[in-house]
Design a protein around this motif. Structure first.
Motif, PDB file in Angstrom:
ATOM      1  N   LEU A  12      14.053  77.125  30.471  1.00  0.00           N
ATOM      2  CA  LEU A  12      12.976  76.508  29.649  1.00  0.00           C
ATOM      3  C   LEU A  12      12.943  77.524  28.330  1.00  0.00           C
ATOM      4  CD1 LEU A  12      10.290  75.414  32.169  1.00  0.00           C
ATOM      5  CD2 LEU A  12      11.722  73.736  30.889  1.00  0.00           C
ATOM      6  N   THR A  13      13.165  78.721  28.513  1.00  0.00           N
ATOM      7  CA  THR A  13      12.871  79.575  27.340  1.00  0.00           C
ATOM      8  C   THR A  13      14.111  79.251  26.369  1.00  0.00           C
ATOM      9  OG1 THR A  13      12.138  81.696  28.905  1.00  0.00           O
ATOM     10  CG2 THR A  13      13.427  81.896  26.660  1.00  0.00           C
ATOM     11  N   TYR A  14      15.260  78.847  26.867  1.00  0.00           N
ATOM     12  CA  TYR A  14      16.264  78.597  26.047  1.00  0.00           C
ATOM     13  C   TYR A  14      16.202  77.204  25.414  1.00  0.00           C
ATOM     14  CZ  TYR A  14      20.734  76.968  24.436  1.00  0.00           C
ATOM     15  OH  TYR A  14      22.021  76.639  23.604  1.00  0.00           O
ATOM     16  N   THR A  15      15.808  76.298  26.212  1.00  0.00           N
ATOM     17  CA  THR A  15      15.593  74.741  25.625  1.00  0.00           C
ATOM     18  C   THR A  15      14.517  74.785  24.811  1.00  0.00           C
ATOM     19  OG1 THR A  15      14.339  74.150  27.766  1.00  0.00           O
ATOM     20  CG2 THR A  15      16.805  73.749  27.616  1.00  0.00           C
ATOM     21  N   LYS A  16      13.270  75.493  25.138  1.00  0.00           N
ATOM     22  CA  LYS A  16      12.267  75.522  23.989  1.00  0.00           C
ATOM     23  C   LYS A  16      12.730  76.185  22.604  1.00  0.00           C
ATOM     24  CE  LYS A  16       9.182  73.577  26.416  1.00  0.00           C
ATOM     25  NZ  LYS A  16       8.781  72.227  26.231  1.00  0.00           N
ATOM     26  N   ALA A  17      13.477  77.372  22.752  1.00  0.00           N
ATOM     27  CA  ALA A  17      13.966  77.987  21.530  1.00  0.00           C
ATOM     28  C   ALA A  17      15.141  77.319  21.011  1.00  0.00           C
ATOM     29  CB  ALA A  17      14.950  79.167  21.878  1.00  0.00           C
ATOM     30  N   ARG A  18      15.948  76.214  21.714  1.00  0.00           N
ATOM     31  CA  ARG A  18      16.777  75.278  20.981  1.00  0.00           C
ATOM     32  C   ARG A  18      15.866  74.231  20.179  1.00  0.00           C
ATOM     33  NH1 ARG A  18      20.536  72.303  25.079  1.00  0.00           N
ATOM     34  NH2 ARG A  18      18.502  71.383  25.486  1.00  0.00           N
ATOM     35  N   GLY A  72      14.964  75.166  16.971  1.00  0.00           N
ATOM     36  CA  GLY A  72      16.075  75.580  16.028  1.00  0.00           C
ATOM     37  C   GLY A  72      16.415  77.272  16.164  1.00  0.00           C
ATOM     38  N   LYS A  73      15.988  77.927  17.226  1.00  0.00           N
ATOM     39  CA  LYS A  73      16.611  79.170  17.389  1.00  0.00           C
ATOM     40  C   LYS A  73      17.446  79.476  18.437  1.00  0.00           C
ATOM     41  CE  LYS A  73      12.092  80.592  15.392  1.00  0.00           C
ATOM     42  NZ  LYS A  73      12.507  81.344  14.044  1.00  0.00           N
ATOM     43  N   ALA A  74      18.171  78.412  18.989  1.00  0.00           N
ATOM     44  CA  ALA A  74      19.212  78.576  20.020  1.00  0.00           C
ATOM     45  C   ALA A  74      19.977  79.928  19.870  1.00  0.00           C
ATOM     46  CB  ALA A  74      19.825  77.311  20.353  1.00  0.00           C
ATOM     47  N   GLU A  75      20.787  80.031  19.000  1.00  0.00           N
ATOM     48  CA  GLU A  75      21.803  81.158  18.877  1.00  0.00           C
ATOM     49  C   GLU A  75      20.935  82.402  18.995  1.00  0.00           C
ATOM     50  OE1 GLU A  75      24.452  80.777  15.673  1.00  0.00           O
ATOM     51  OE2 GLU A  75      24.791  78.670  15.975  1.00  0.00           O
ATOM     52  N   GLU A  76      19.885  82.417  18.218  1.00  0.00           N
ATOM     53  CA  GLU A  76      19.087  83.875  18.337  1.00  0.00           C
ATOM     54  C   GLU A  76      18.527  84.192  19.556  1.00  0.00           C
ATOM     55  OE1 GLU A  76      15.271  85.901  16.276  1.00  0.00           O
ATOM     56  OE2 GLU A  76      15.777  83.864  15.951  1.00  0.00           O
ATOM     57  N   VAL A  77      18.159  83.205  20.326  1.00  0.00           N
ATOM     58  CA  VAL A  77      17.516  83.424  21.702  1.00  0.00           C
ATOM     59  C   VAL A  77      18.556  83.442  22.773  1.00  0.00           C
ATOM     60  CG1 VAL A  77      16.007  82.337  23.529  1.00  0.00           C
ATOM     61  CG2 VAL A  77      15.074  82.283  21.151  1.00  0.00           C
ATOM     62  N   GLU A  78      19.704  82.651  22.353  1.00  0.00           N
ATOM     63  CA  GLU A  78      20.902  83.046  23.524  1.00  0.00           C
ATOM     64  C   GLU A  78      21.302  84.392  23.592  1.00  0.00           C
ATOM     65  OE1 GLU A  78      25.549  81.587  24.339  1.00  0.00           O
ATOM     66  OE2 GLU A  78      24.300  80.319  23.081  1.00  0.00           O
ATOM     67  N   GLY A 108      16.031  68.092  34.568  1.00  0.00           N
ATOM     68  CA  GLY A 108      16.663  67.068  33.862  1.00  0.00           C
ATOM     69  C   GLY A 108      17.531  67.536  32.855  1.00  0.00           C
ATOM     70  N   PHE A 109      17.915  68.741  32.811  1.00  0.00           N
ATOM     71  CA  PHE A 109      18.961  69.453  31.544  1.00  0.00           C
ATOM     72  C   PHE A 109      19.942  68.613  31.760  1.00  0.00           C
ATOM     73  CE2 PHE A 109      16.788  73.787  31.509  1.00  0.00           C
ATOM     74  CZ  PHE A 109      15.845  73.298  31.289  1.00  0.00           C
ATOM     75  N   ASP A 110      20.973  68.351  30.619  1.00  0.00           N
ATOM     76  CA  ASP A 110      22.297  67.470  30.567  1.00  0.00           C
ATOM     77  C   ASP A 110      23.213  68.613  30.803  1.00  0.00           C
ATOM     78  OD1 ASP A 110      22.908  69.012  28.127  1.00  0.00           O
ATOM     79  OD2 ASP A 110      22.120  67.705  27.111  1.00  0.00           O
ATOM     80  N   ASP A 111      24.406  68.028  31.388  1.00  0.00           N
ATOM     81  CA  ASP A 111      25.619  68.807  31.697  1.00  0.00           C
ATOM     82  C   ASP A 111      26.004  69.872  30.803  1.00  0.00           C
ATOM     83  OD1 ASP A 111      25.533  66.927  33.996  1.00  0.00           O
ATOM     84  OD2 ASP A 111      27.454  66.125  33.786  1.00  0.00           O
ATOM     85  N   ALA A 112      25.895  69.680  29.378  1.00  0.00           N
ATOM     86  CA  ALA A 112      26.367  70.767  28.467  1.00  0.00           C
ATOM     87  C   ALA A 112      25.430  71.845  28.653  1.00  0.00           C
ATOM     88  CB  ALA A 112      26.424  69.921  27.296  1.00  0.00           C
ATOM     89  N   THR A 113      23.852  71.613  28.736  1.00  0.00           N
ATOM     90  CA  THR A 113      22.993  72.728  28.850  1.00  0.00           C
ATOM     91  C   THR A 113      22.915  73.455  29.985  1.00  0.00           C
ATOM     92  OG1 THR A 113      21.566  71.296  27.338  1.00  0.00           O
ATOM     93  CG2 THR A 113      20.544  73.277  28.563  1.00  0.00           C
ATOM     94  N   CYS A 114      23.356  72.817  31.280  1.00  0.00           N
ATOM     95  CA  CYS A 114      23.730  73.277  32.512  1.00  0.00           C
ATOM     96  C   CYS A 114      24.902  74.536  32.449  1.00  0.00           C
ATOM     97  CB  CYS A 114      23.844  72.292  33.599  1.00  0.00           C
ATOM     98  SG  CYS A 114      22.621  71.622  34.031  1.00  0.00           S
ATOM     99  N   GLU A 115      25.987  73.895  31.717  1.00  0.00           N
ATOM    100  CA  GLU A 115      27.176  74.724  31.529  1.00  0.00           C
ATOM    101  C   GLU A 115      26.635  75.997  30.693  1.00  0.00           C
ATOM    102  OE1 GLU A 115      31.756  74.348  30.132  1.00  0.00           O
ATOM    103  OE2 GLU A 115      30.280  72.568  30.378  1.00  0.00           O
ATOM    104  N   LYS A 116      26.030  75.675  29.586  1.00  0.00           N
ATOM    105  CA  LYS A 116      25.752  76.890  28.774  1.00  0.00           C
ATOM    106  C   LYS A 116      24.872  77.778  29.613  1.00  0.00           C
ATOM    107  CE  LYS A 116      25.506  77.554  24.603  1.00  0.00           C
ATOM    108  NZ  LYS A 116      26.538  78.465  23.883  1.00  0.00           N
ATOM    109  N   LEU A 117      23.898  77.422  30.268  1.00  0.00           N
ATOM    110  CA  LEU A 117      22.914  78.255  31.114  1.00  0.00           C
ATOM    111  C   LEU A 117      23.915  79.076  32.253  1.00  0.00           C
ATOM    112  CD1 LEU A 117      20.012  76.020  31.259  1.00  0.00           C
ATOM    113  CD2 LEU A 117      19.834  78.282  29.972  1.00  0.00           C
ATOM    114  N   CYS A 118      24.681  78.382  32.859  1.00  0.00           N
ATOM    115  CA  CYS A 118      25.534  78.950  33.730  1.00  0.00           C
ATOM    116  C   CYS A 118      26.203  80.119  33.250  1.00  0.00           C
ATOM    117  CB  CYS A 118      26.326  77.704  34.237  1.00  0.00           C
ATOM    118  SG  CYS A 118      27.990  78.622  35.277  1.00  0.00           S
ATOM    119  N   ASP A 119      27.200  79.866  31.922  1.00  0.00           N
ATOM    120  CA  ASP A 119      27.722  80.835  31.417  1.00  0.00           C
ATOM    121  C   ASP A 119      26.924  82.354  31.094  1.00  0.00           C
ATOM    122  OD1 ASP A 119      30.438  81.936  30.478  1.00  0.00           O
ATOM    123  OD2 ASP A 119      29.413  82.133  28.528  1.00  0.00           O
TER     124      ASP A 119
END
Length: 168
Positions: free
Chosen positions: A30-36, A39-45, A118-129
């Motif tokens: 949720l931290t990552y998806t809220k940042a995304r 518009g702050k996905a890269e910074e928060v990642e 309910g995260f899509d597969d691409a988001t799950c893959e990013k969070l996994c990494d």
């Protein structure tokens, strides 16, 4: 398509651990998806990865201090990947020697939490990494190398993880 099935059911300790791990994954996801969304996905990642890496270093240092032989990858695996952890992640040792441990994980409670959100597969893959940065940190603290092969989050049957001595 991600298939993250559970076959070990009704084990009290595994269920408790899965719940705790899933709760932690919910925070991160949720931290990552809220940042995304902001518009702050890269910074928060970057921050999430740094925090998870540092967590891995802390955990790896603790594991190393509890290993009777911290030079042994086998001893590391037996200290880190207890029978309860094995049930929680439904893991299987493919190789377990003094120099190398190859493991297949058949279930991931972090991924289950992200799927339940309910995260899509691409988001799950990013969070996994991102989450794997913890294991990378553990390996670094132990003085071992780390390799991540297939992952369930990429749609593979299992997650393939290896810890090994350099050159092994």
């Amino acid at each position: 398509m991600i298939d993250n099935k559970i076959t070990i059911k009704g084990d009290l300790v595994a269920d408790i651990q899965r719940g705790a791990i899933g709760h932690r994954a919910t925070w991160t996801g949720l931290t990552y998806t809220k940042a995304r969304e902001a518009g702050k996905a890269e910074e928060v990642e970057k921050f999430i990865r740094e925090a998870i890496s540092e967590t891995g270093l802390v955990q790896g240092t603790e594991i190393k201090s509890n290993c009777q032989n911290p030079e042994s990858v086998k001893c590391f695996a037996e200290t880190f990947l207890t029978s309860n952890v094995a049930k929680t992640f439904e893991l299987e040792f493919k190789t377990k020697t003094e120099d190398r441990v190859d493991i297949e994980f058949h279930h991931c409670p972090l991924l289950k939490a992200w799927q339940d959100l309910g995260f899509d597969d691409a988001t799950c893959e990013k969070l996994c990494d991102m989450a794997m940065d913890g294991d990378r940190g553990i390996a670094k603290a132990m003085g071992f190398e780390f390799h991540l092969g297939d992952t369930i989050a990429k749609g593979c049957k299992t997650c393939q993880v290896s810890f090994f001595k350099a050159g092994k």
